[in-house]
Design a protein around this motif. Structure first.
Motif: not given
Length: 306
Positions: A25-38, A40-52
C-alpha cells in the motif's frame, strides 16, 4: 461476480499485488499520490482502492491496490478477490494489463512464492523490491540485476517510504504498457505431473474458464488445492472438471506423489535453487544493545550484573 474471464478494458489497469506487510500500500500511495478512490468490490465488503498513476502522461493509467495475499490458492475472501481480479473474473473490474509484484526484500524467500505464482499468469510483471534499507540492515545483500535475470522480468529496488526508486518504477510500468513483455512460469514440472497439468490446462482454456496464458498455473493450483475447483465459475461444468482433477490426483497418488503438496514443493525447490544466485547474508557486528543483551542474559555474568 463473472463466471468467465473479463475482456481487456480500453483504459489500462495495473494491479499492485504482494504479501501482507510487504509495503504494498505504501508503493501504491507513492505511485498515485492523492488521486485515489475507495469503494467496495461488488457483493462483498472487501475494500477496493483504485488510483491514477501519477505521471506527466496525458492518458490516465489506473492502479488497483489488491488485498494482501500469500497465495493465489484462495483461503479467504481477500485472497479470492485478488485471485479473481488477476484472472479477470470480476464484472466490475477489468483484468490488469500489468502486475506490480511488491516484495519485502528482507523476507525475500517467503515473498518469492507468491511472486512465482504471479509470473504464471502470463501477464507482464514488474517486481518492486521494496524495503531495501531494512534488508541491508538485516545483513542481506541482494542483487536486483541477478534477480531480474532469474525471474525474467524487470526488478526495481525501492525504499517506498522515502520515495527511492518510485520514478524508475513508474517508467518501467509505462514501458510494459507500451511494449508488453508477458512473464513466463519459472518452475519446471516433472512427468507425469506435467502431463496432467497440460490436460487440465487445455480443459480450462477450451471452456474459457481461465485465460489461455494463465491456464498452466491455474491447473497446477487446481490439482494441489482441495477446494479450488469449487469456485463459482466451475458450477456449469457439472462433474467434468472434478472428475478430471480426481483422476489426476488418483494417478499421482499411485505413483507416490502427494498431490496436495505438489505446487508448494515445486515452487520452494525453485526458490531454494535461486536464492544463492541473488542474495547473500553478510555477518554484521553486534550493536551495543545486542552486546548488552548478551551480557545480561549470560548464564554466569547475567546474575552477577543483576
Amino acid at each position: 461476480m463473472s463466471r468467465n474471464f473479463m475482456k481487456d478494458s480500453d483504459i489500462p489497469y495495473v494491479a499492485v499485488a504482494g504479501n501482507p506487510n510487504s509495503g504494498k500500500s505504501t508503493v501504491f500511495n507513492a505511485l498515485t499520490g492523492l488521486r485515489q478512490k475507495v469503494a467496495n468490490y461488488a457483493g462483498v465488503t472487501v475494500e477496493k482502492k483504485v488510483g491514477v498513476l501519477h505521471t506527466d502522461q496525458p492518458d490516465p493509467v489506473y492502479l488497483i491496490d489488491l488485498p494482501g495475499t500469500y497465495s493465489l490458492s484462495p483461503r479467504s475472501i481477500d485472497e479470492e478477490i485478488a485471485h479473481d481480479v488477476l484472472l479477470g473474473l470480476l464484472d466490475d473490474t477489468p483484468r490488469p494489463r500489468v502486475v506490480v509484484a511488491v516484495i519485502d526484500a528482507a523476507t525475500l524467500e517467503r515473498n518469492l512464492f507468491f511472486t512465482s505464482q504471479l509470473l504464471s499468469l502470463g501477464l507482464p510483471v514488474v517486481v518492486a523490491l521494496n524495503m531495501m534499507d531494512l534488508a541491508e540492515a538485516a545483513g542481506y545483500e541482494i542483487d536486483p540485476e541477478a534477480l531480474s535475470r532469474v525471474l525474467g522480468v524487470p526488478v526495481i529496488p525501492l525504499i517506498a517510504s522515502c520515495g527511492y526508486g518510485i520514478e524508475k518504477l513508474k517508467k518501467t510500468i509505462l514501458q510494459q504498457l507500451q511494449s508488453p513483455a508477458p512473464a513466463c512460469e519459472v518452475i519446471g514440472l516433472p512427468e507425469p505431473v506435467a502431463g496432467y497439468i497440460r490436460e487440465i490446462a487445455l480443459f480450462l482454456s477450451t471452456h474459457r474458464l481461465t485465460p489461455e496464458e494463465s491456464a498452466r498455473g491455474e491447473a497446477l493450483r487446481l490439482i494441489s488445492s482441495e477446494k479450488a475447483h469449487t469456485h463459482p465459475r466451475f458450477a456449469a461444468q457439472d462433474k467434468a472438471l472434478p472428475m478430471l482433477i480426481g483422476h489426476a490426483r488418483d494417478e499421482l497418488t499411485k505413483q507416490g506423489h502427494a498431490w496436495w503438496a505438489i505446487e508448494a514443493e515445486m515452487r520452494y525447490q525453485w526458490i531454494e535453487s535461486i536464492l544463492p544466485l541473488v542474495s547473500v547474508r553478510k555477518t554484521i557486528p553486534p550493536s551495543i544493545s545486542d552486546r548488552i543483551d548478551l551480557l545480561f542474559t549470560h548464564r554466569v555474568y547475567g546474575p552477577v550484573c543483576f
